[in-house]
Every structure is written in C-alpha cells, then in structure tokens.
Motif scaffolding. Structure first.
Motif, PDB file in Angstrom:
ATOM      1  N   UNK A 644       0.835  -1.165  -0.044  1.00  0.00           N
ATOM      2  CA  UNK A 644       0.081   0.049  -0.011  1.00  0.00           C
ATOM      3  C   UNK A 644       1.018   1.264   0.081  1.00  0.00           C
ATOM      4  N   UNK A 645       2.134   1.179   0.795  1.00  0.00           N
ATOM      5  CA  UNK A 645       2.839   2.541   0.939  1.00  0.00           C
ATOM      6  C   UNK A 645       3.559   2.818  -0.432  1.00  0.00           C
ATOM      7  N   UNK A 646       3.435   1.690  -1.286  1.00  0.00           N
ATOM      8  CA  UNK A 646       4.297   1.962  -2.598  1.00  0.00           C
ATOM      9  C   UNK A 646       3.379   2.688  -3.375  1.00  0.00           C
ATOM     10  N   UNK A 647       2.119   2.405  -3.464  1.00  0.00           N
ATOM     11  CA  UNK A 647       1.086   3.077  -4.267  1.00  0.00           C
ATOM     12  C   UNK A 647       0.470   4.421  -3.551  1.00  0.00           C
ATOM     13  N   UNK A 648       0.511   4.413  -2.380  1.00  0.00           N
ATOM     14  CA  UNK A 648       0.186   5.784  -1.587  1.00  0.00           C
ATOM     15  C   UNK A 648       1.364   6.512  -0.612  1.00  0.00           C
ATOM     16  N   UNK A 649       0.937   7.593  -0.530  1.00  0.00           N
ATOM     17  CA  UNK A 649       1.645   8.438   0.536  1.00  0.00           C
ATOM     18  C   UNK A 649       0.536   8.450   1.723  1.00  0.00           C
ATOM     19  N   UNK A 650       0.858   9.247   2.889  1.00  0.00           N
ATOM     20  CA  UNK A 650      -0.271   9.213   3.993  1.00  0.00           C
ATOM     21  C   UNK A 650      -1.506   9.789   3.197  1.00  0.00           C
TER      22      UNK A 650
END
Length: 693
Positions: A644-650
């Motif tokens: 998920x943190x590859x596709x999205x930031x916070x």
C-alpha cells in the motif's frame, strides 16, 4: 372507438389518434430517469428502468398503428412500415455513431488499447445487434468490468428495432390464422399478443434466474414489456372512464414508477419479476389517459418542460451517454455539480439540434416519403454501409497508434528503467530517482496485462483449471497461486520467480471469485459457479503438499452477509476459513494485500492531464481495514505482503509511481508495474518457504 373488424369486435380497438400528450410526458420521465442514473448513479440507482418505460410506450404506439392498418386493409404493408421506422430512427442513430467513431479515432478521448472492442460495438450498433454483442461478452466477467463503450446504450435501441422487425410479422400471422380458423381477427390479435407476452414474461423470469447478466440484454426477455403496451392498445376496456379514478390511477402509477427509480438498484436481479414494477406503473399512467385538471398526474407530465423533453427524448438518449463518457477526458473536467449540470445542458442542446436538423427533415423528406418504400429501404442499407466504412476508417486511423502502443509495452517489459516503479519507493538507493515521463502511456496501459489469459477461468465456467509454469521436474517444490483476477495479475511475476528458483508454479484462478469460504452476494449462476470452483480448488489442495500457497483478492468483492454482523466480517471470516486447512497442515501461505482501487479508469484522466491532477484520496482507494490483514492476524503460517505504501503516501494514491503507469483499468495493475514488485515478492516467498520447512 372504431372496430377492428366488426361490431362483434367493438371492444377490441386501438386509439384513433397517434399523439397522446401524457405518453409524451412519460417519455420525458423515462429519459430523465436514465440520464440522471448515468450522471449521478447514487441519486437514482434504479433509473435504468426508464428503458422499460420506453418499451411499454413503443408496444402501445406501434401496435396501435398496426392495428389501425389491419382494420383498414386487412394486413400490414411491411415495406412501408419498416421504411417509416427507418426514416424515424436511423438518421439520428447513425449521426451519433459517426461521432463515436470520430472520438475513438482521435488520440485525446479514448485510450487506444480500448479502440478495437469499441469499434466492434459501433458496428454491432449500426446493425442493431448491440444487445446480442453484449450477451456474448457478458459471459466473460460480465463483459464490462472496465470502462463501458460509447455505444453501449444502443442495446435498448437494438431490442426495439428487432421488435419492429418481428412484431408486424407476428400480427400478420395472427390475421392469417384467424382467416383459416374462421375466427374474428381482433380476438385472434389479442390472443396472439397475450400468449406472446405471457411466454416472454415466463422466459424473462426463468432466464434472469439462470443468467442475469445475459437476461438483461436479450430480446426475448423484453418482448413482454412491449406486449403490455400492445394489450393496452388492443383492449379499450382497460381505459378508465371515471375521471376521479383516472386521477387516482395516474398518481399511483406515477408514484410507483418514481419509487422504482429510487428503490431498484444494480445488485438486484433485473428484469425478472422486478420489471413488473416499472412496467405496470407505466401501464397505469397510460390507462389514466390525458387529463386537463391541473392536479392530475397526467396533466403535470404534459406541462411544457415535460413536453419538450419528451419531444427530444430519443436524441437525448442517443447523445447523453457518449458525451458523458467523453467529458472526463477534457483537461478542465473535475466532475463537480456545476460541470455535470452544464453537461446536461449540452446534451439537451445537442438533442434539440439533432431533432431539428436531422430527425424532422429526414422523416419528412419528400424524395423518400412520396416514393415507394423500397427507395427508403435501399438508402437505409446504403447509409448503414457508409457508417461501417466510416467506422473502418476510424480503425485504420487508430491502427498505427495501436501498433505503437504494443511496441511500447514490449520495450517496457524487455528493458525496464533502473529505479523505476516500485524500486523508486522500496529501494533506498533509488530515493533520488526522478522521471520526466512514464510508461506505458495511458493510451497503451489497458493492453498491458498478464501474458496468458487462458489461465483465468471466465465468468460462466466453474472448472478449476490448473496452469503450470517453471520447473517440469515432478520433485521440484510446488508453489500454488489461488484467487481472482487480482491474484492473476501476479502470475507472470511468480512464474519468473519459480523459473529462477527451480520451483513449479501452479495457478488456480477465476475472474470475480476470491478464494474464500463465504459465498458471493450474487447467488445466481455466477455465484454458484464460483462456489463450485472453490470446492474443486479445495479438493485439489487436499491432494497436494505445496511448499507455499500465494493468494490475493479484489477488496471490492461483495459477499453474502448472512450469519455475519457485517460484510467486512464476512470477508475476513471467509478468508480465515478457506486458509484453515493449510494452517492446520503447517503449509505456509503468502497473502498479498489488495492494491488501491478507484472509481474511474485513471488512464482516461492521464490522457490530457498531469499526474498531479489524477491523484485520489487514500481513504477512498484503500479500505480502512484490509480483510486479508485481519484474517492473517495471530497466524504463524500466514504471511502478509502489503504494498500500500508503494502506491500511496499518507494522503493520496498515485496512478503513476516511479515513471510507470500503475493501472490498466480502475483496479488492475499493469504487467509492467506488477513485474517491478518481483524482488520484494521473491524475498517474501523465500522467507515463507523457509519458515515452513
């Protein structure tokens, strides 16, 4: 009322007039329902039933006309009838289809990856068989899991045109039969129409239960709706005499119709029994008849705004859909309330212009109206042939870009850029990497899928059909990939890993069917096929001792909630239960958390806008709690991989990461991006296999 044949048939008649103001108002209500449903689906989830209103109206008016002709001449002049229908409907339909072809041919509105299927649908629409094209493709993951086509709405026009071809033949057959058995023609018409309507309704209910996706589009499941209108035309006894009762009937019918637009939704089996609601409600409004009292429902829907919308309803139906699908590609489009309202104004304006300068002139063109019907029919065939040529020309215009897109994808697979895609986020050495462009381009991304589509069992199939990759050595460690199309998107990556490590990869995959013990919310044929497939998968697993099982699932799947406090709990418990036999045997399982999903295809946004304008809110793209993560909690043999943190930031999720387009449609990864996850999937697989030894 004039008799169809004789005084004995005086109770069987058709309206002596062809214009019914309250029916024109019903057209306005129907087209507004359809348009609002498409522009704001959540506001009117059952607005699709406006099409059913049109079917009833068509049955009423066409049968009224045919019945009057039979009364006058004893038969139907088929060529003249079909010529009138062609002059009325074909010109505007072909103009809009030509617009669709031009839109597809340009590089700004439709990704080139979608062009072949979209152009095929235009050809199907030209020949009024779009509904059967959709029936053929609906058996494959419902046919439209991605973006709908510009001409998809022509399915209902195809049903109507097929009705116009067959219905006069049916009535002629009734007249001929009446002569042979010495029965009154009027009664024979009623019997014939009544039996046809009843048989079609039974077939509709049956086929909706057996194959709801196909039943929605087929002609025979819709004939009964035309038949209800036809019976209103043939049975004047159904027309209410009491003025008070007419007012009550009109308001009840209109109220039920509007309620159906709000209460029906796409999760229900439709048409089936449920189509009775809008159909009978429409019949009630028609039976109420025109009324001058201002408080009557049939007077309200004859007010000038309704009359105007009713007069342009055909062209409005034609134009609204392609314009609505084209608008999101515009650089300034945000989809806010004001823009959507302005789009509606544009649609109405185009509808008025088409009626004024296309429909009306062609319908009354002296060179056609005052000549034999054969001339109109020959010109109709010629016009359709020209439309096919225009569509073929659009295909030729697209071909170089299509070939270029395929070459672009091949190049991206052959030589991925250093530090691109997932590496730009996961690899500390790539922290400073910057990219001025991205690949594949948004025009090409839709064709960047897994290499072997045959491994994904289709919508209507239930057989668990294994695909094998990697080592052919029977003694090699076996890795099994199980799941739906979101597991399928990792098949090439895992095949590469298996090849490098000397493993044997077995894939068991079915579209729309996550590996879970919780049934799908769809309890029809698709849901049953999914359950059979799952049972076969479990049977295969029971005979094997794999070194690792890998799974993933679409987070937006709808599950049956019976026996569970919520759908989220149903999903979590279903995964945990499906995995339990492996956990009990100590077989390690690698669960890949689902990637973000968005409502609209990001590539449409990226065609004419910068990446920053196409970001989506993380909370909207990812669930607050992933069912996979929750199901794995507390298990020592279930290992979670979450990118998920590859596709999205916070705060936001991006459609482009590290110079690579992430999506090929609203929720599936491009093969180029999926391939970039290989180092981290390999690391996780190695760790899981080692832990299971």
């Amino acid at each position: 009322m004039p008799a169809l044949v004789s005084d004995a048939d005086a109770r069987v008649a058709a309206p002596a007039h062809s214009f019914l103001p309250h029916v024109q108002g019903l057209r306005a209500v129907a087209v507004l329902a359809v348009v609002v449903f498409h522009v704001w689906p959540g506001a009117l989830p059952g607005g699709f039933a406006g099409v059913d209103v049109f079917f009833v109206i068509s049955g009423l008016l066409i049968t009224s006309h045919l019945a009057r002709e039979i009364e006058t001449t004893g038969t139907v002049r088929l060529a003249a009838f079909w010529a009138r229908r062609a002059r009325r409907l074909l010109p505007a339909a072909l103009v809009v289809l030509a617009f669709c072809a031009v839109v597809i041919a340009t590089p700004w509105f439709v990704p080139v990856s979608e062009a072949p299927s979209r152009l095929k649908e235009i050809v199907a629409s030209i020949f009024y068989v779009e509904n059967w094209y959709l029936v053929a493709t609906s058996a494959n993951y419902l046919g439209h899991s991605g973006d709908p086509s510009l001409s998809q709405h022509y399915w209902s026009l195809s049903v109507e045109e097929q009705f116009y071809v067959v219905w006069p033949l049916l009535l002629i057959g009734a007249v001929v039969l009446a002569r042979r058995v010495a029965r009154a023609r009027g009664r024979m018409l009623i019997v014939t129409v009544g039996l046809t309507t009843a048989l079609s309704f039974v077939g509709c209910v049956w086929f909706t239960a057996v194959s709801p996706a196909a039943a929605y589009f087929t002609t025979f499941t819709r004939v009964w709706e035309f038949g209800v209108g036809a019976l209103l035309a043939l049975l004047p006894a159904l027309r209410v005499r009491s003025r008070i009762f007419r007012v009550v009937l009109g308001w009840v019918g209109l109220g039920v119709l509007l309620a159906s637009f709000y209460l029906l939704n796409g999760t229900l089996r439709f048409p089936g029994y449920l189509a009775l609601v809008p159909v009978i409600a429409t019949a009630m409004v028609i039976m109420a008849g025109p009324e001058r009292r201002p408080w009557a429902a049939t007077a309200v829907i004859t007010l000038p705004p309704f009359s105007f919308l009713g007069s342009v309803s055909y062209s409005l139906y034609l134009w609204h859909w392609p314009l609505l699908l084209t608008a999101p590609s515009l650089p300034f489009w945000t989809g806010d309330l004001l823009q959507r309202l302005l789009l509606l104004v544009v649609c109405v304006g185009m509808a008025w212009a088409t009626r004024r300068w296309v429909e009306e002139p062609m319908r009354a063109l002296p060179v056609l109206v005052h000549r034999p019907a054969g001339r109109t029919l020959w010109l109709t065939a010629a016009a359709m042939a020209v439309a096919v040529v225009v569509t073929a020309g659009a295909g030729l215009a697209v071909l170089p870009r299509y070939q270029q897109a395929r070459a672009e994808i091949s190049a991206a697979h052959a030589a991925p850029a250093p530090c691109s895609a997932a590496a730009a986020i996961k690899d500390p050495a790539c922290a400073s990497a910057r990219f001025d462009s991205f690949t594949p381009s948004p025009a090409a991304a839709g064709m960047d899928g897994p290499s072997d589509r045959t491994c994904l069992v289709s919508y209507d199939e239930s057989e668990a059909r294994p695909c094998s990759f990697g080592s052919a050595d029977a003694a090699a460690p076996e890795i099994i990939l199980i799941g739906d199309s979101h597991a399928f998107q990792y098949v090439d990556v895992l095949a590469n890993i298996a090849e490098k490590r000397g493993w044997r990869l077995t894939a068991l995959l079915k579209g729309g069917c996550p590996w879970s013990s919780t049934p799908l919310a769809d309890d029809g044929p698709f849901g049953r096929a999914c359950s059979v497939w799952r049972a076969e998968v479990d049977g295969i697993l029971a005979t094997k001792a794999p070194a690792l099982v890998v799974t993933s699932a679409f987070g937006g799947t709808s599950y049956a909630v019976e026996g569970h406090p919520s759908e989220a709990d149903a999903a979590e418990q279903g995964f945990r239960s499906a995995w339990a036999p492996l956990v009990a045997r100590g077989i390690p399982l690698l669960a890949i958390a689902d990637n973000p999903s968005v409502q609209a295809n990001p590539n449409v946004c990226l065609l004419n806008r910068p990446v920053a304008a196409c970001l989506v809110d993380r909370r909207a793209a990812l669930p607050a709690v992933d069912a996979f993560v929750a199901a794995a909690a507390g298990s020592e043999t279930v290992h979670i991989v979450d990118f998920s943190d590859v596709y999205c930031d916070d705060r936001t999720c991006s459609p482009v990461v590290g110079g690579v387009d992430v999506y090929r449609d609203p929720d599936h990864l491009t093969a180029t991006f999926a391939a970039s996850l290989e180092p981290w999937l390999a690391e996780a697989a190695d760790a899981a296999v080692a832990a299971g030894r």
